[in-house]
Design an enzyme around this catalytic site. Sequence first.
Site, short mmCIF file in Angstrom:
data_model
loop_
_atom_site.label_atom_id
_atom_site.label_comp_id
_atom_site.label_asym_id
_atom_site.label_seq_id
_atom_site.Cartn_x
_atom_site.Cartn_y
_atom_site.Cartn_z
N LYS A 1 -8.17 29.74 -19.04
CA LYS A 1 -7.86 31.12 -19.43
C LYS A 1 -6.35 31.37 -19.33
O LYS A 1 -5.77 32.03 -20.18
CB LYS A 1 -8.64 32.11 -18.57
CG LYS A 1 -8.47 33.55 -19.05
CD LYS A 1 -9.42 34.49 -18.35
CE LYS A 1 -9.31 35.89 -18.94
NZ LYS A 1 -7.97 36.47 -18.74
N ASP B 1 -14.79 30.20 -5.21
CA ASP B 1 -15.13 29.27 -6.27
C ASP B 1 -14.66 27.86 -5.93
O ASP B 1 -15.31 26.87 -6.25
CB ASP B 1 -14.51 29.72 -7.60
CG ASP B 1 -15.24 30.93 -8.17
OD1 ASP B 1 -16.45 31.06 -7.92
OD2 ASP B 1 -14.59 31.74 -8.86
N ARG C 1 3.32 16.28 -27.79
CA ARG C 1 4.47 16.22 -26.88
C ARG C 1 4.52 17.55 -26.14
O ARG C 1 4.55 18.60 -26.77
CB ARG C 1 5.77 16.06 -27.67
CG ARG C 1 6.11 14.66 -27.98
CD ARG C 1 7.39 14.62 -28.80
NE ARG C 1 7.78 13.25 -29.05
CZ ARG C 1 7.13 12.44 -29.89
NH1 ARG C 1 6.07 12.85 -30.54
NH2 ARG C 1 7.56 11.20 -30.06
P1 NAP Z 1 -7.02 27.55 -5.97
O1 NAP Z 1 -5.56 27.33 -6.15
O2 NAP Z 1 -7.52 28.34 -4.82
O3 NAP Z 1 -7.65 28.16 -7.34
C1 NAP Z 1 -6.99 29.02 -8.16
C2 NAP Z 1 -7.88 30.21 -8.46
O4 NAP Z 1 -8.87 29.84 -9.45
C3 NAP Z 1 -8.66 30.75 -7.27
O5 NAP Z 1 -8.54 32.15 -7.30
C4 NAP Z 1 -10.08 30.31 -7.56
O6 NAP Z 1 -11.04 31.15 -6.99
C5 NAP Z 1 -10.10 30.44 -9.06
N1 NAP Z 1 -11.19 29.73 -9.77
C6 NAP Z 1 -11.71 28.50 -9.54
N2 NAP Z 1 -12.67 28.22 -10.43
C7 NAP Z 1 -12.77 29.30 -11.25
C8 NAP Z 1 -13.58 29.61 -12.35
N3 NAP Z 1 -14.47 28.72 -12.84
N4 NAP Z 1 -13.40 30.81 -12.99
C9 NAP Z 1 -12.49 31.69 -12.54
N5 NAP Z 1 -11.68 31.46 -11.49
C10 NAP Z 1 -11.83 30.26 -10.85
O7 NAP Z 1 -7.71 26.12 -6.01
P2 NAP Z 1 -9.28 25.86 -5.99
O8 NAP Z 1 -9.98 27.02 -5.40
O9 NAP Z 1 -9.47 24.49 -5.43
O10 NAP Z 1 -9.63 25.80 -7.55
C11 NAP Z 1 -9.19 24.78 -8.38
C12 NAP Z 1 -9.04 25.40 -9.74
O11 NAP Z 1 -7.87 26.20 -9.79
C13 NAP Z 1 -8.85 24.40 -10.85
O12 NAP Z 1 -10.07 23.84 -11.27
C14 NAP Z 1 -8.18 25.26 -11.91
O13 NAP Z 1 -9.12 25.82 -12.79
C15 NAP Z 1 -7.57 26.40 -11.14
N6 NAP Z 1 -6.12 26.42 -11.42
C16 NAP Z 1 -5.64 27.43 -12.19
C17 NAP Z 1 -4.31 27.44 -12.58
C18 NAP Z 1 -3.83 28.55 -13.45
O14 NAP Z 1 -4.61 29.42 -13.84
N7 NAP Z 1 -2.56 28.52 -13.84
C19 NAP Z 1 -3.45 26.43 -12.14
C20 NAP Z 1 -3.98 25.44 -11.33
C21 NAP Z 1 -5.33 25.43 -10.98
P3 NAP Z 1 -11.33 31.16 -5.38
O15 NAP Z 1 -10.17 31.88 -4.75
O16 NAP Z 1 -12.61 31.93 -5.30
O17 NAP Z 1 -11.45 29.75 -4.90
#
Ligand code: NAP
Length: 282
Positions: free
Chosen positions: A184, A64, A167
């Site tokens: 989520k 993704d 805050r």
């Molecule tokens: P990453 O650190 O590899 O992403 C974190 C995880 O989010 C990966 O497993 C990625 O899938 C998955 N992901 C991305 N878009 C998604 C979606 N629309 N629905 C479900 N899962 C999704 O970094 P990245 O691949 O560049 O992705 C950036 C995204 O990470 C941000 O947009 C944010 O949504 C997410 N993130 C999540 C958290 C958290 O949940 N606490 C914290 C920071 C960022 P893949 O392994 O297939 O790439």
Amino acid sequence: MNDSSETTVTDGIPAGSLRSFAVETRGDAFSNELKDRIIGELTAKNMVYLDKGRPDLVISVGGDGTLLQAFHKYFYCLGQTAFVGVHTGHLGFYADWTADEVDDLTASVTSKQCNIVAYPLLNVRISYKHQDRVRSYLALNECTIRSGEGLLVADVLIRGEKFESFRGDGLCFSTPTGSTAYNKGLSGAIIHPSLPTVQLTEIASINNRVFRTIGSPLILPRHHHCQVRPVNDDRFNVTVDHLSTLHADVKQMECCVATEKIRFARFRPLPFWRRVRDAFIG
Ligand code: NAP
Ligand code: MN
């Protein structure tokens, strides 16, 4: 009515209408190998390979995150470009074809009619106290705001009217397709992408007798723009999908449903709730 009917903008694009394509990969050896195979198969069938410009189809190979990168690379031609994702790791939300199915995918691209589905995006506009310019961003998943340092203290307004004083660690504005990502993890709702909405969730808000925030995620319709104004520290740390920037001298950040949408090429039905079940329930 099928699952994607409300978001389908074009039913049955005739086979052969997608003439040019680009391939974006995560960069690992396996994804790059698939990329070479895709380029070989599609150019053999007279499609034109582009690695910039305005391709009819962008094929993302990786996860993704790779599709997020492809989206940000081709944000200037969203109106004419369709995306499709192949996952080389675990099942993805945007990357819905497996590596084993690549031959099926390339055959479908050249010889099968497809539907184009369009999903909502998030528009972010940051304005500054002492500068005339406005910076705009489009997010496919979400935008988060944290402070320059320490706690975020900010006023949250909806349609220009003060809603609350926030805050806490930060705020997250997500798209429907981003609702399964960071949103989520913040206990936001999962939103079907046929709903053009923005969801606002809190990141660790402080709630006690003095400070009060709503605590529940808010789901805003298209015409309800939300503004966030810094109270003391006017620096915002802003993430837009995987990209992060620090903004100083911030007057306001405004989030709303974007007028632009992202278009996906669908060669077979892919019910959203089935993807949610497969990813989270098993
Ligand atoms: P990453 O650190 O590899 O992403 C974190 C995880 O989010 C990966 O497993 C990625 O899938 C998955 N992901 C991305 N878009 C998604 C979606 N629309 N629905 C479900 N899962 C999704 O970094 P990245 O691949 O560049 O992705 C950036 C995204 O990470 C941000 O947009 C944010 O949504 C997410 N993130 C999540 C958290 C958290 O949940 N606490 C914290 C920071 C960022 P893949 O392994 O297939 O790439
Ligand atoms: Mn990733």
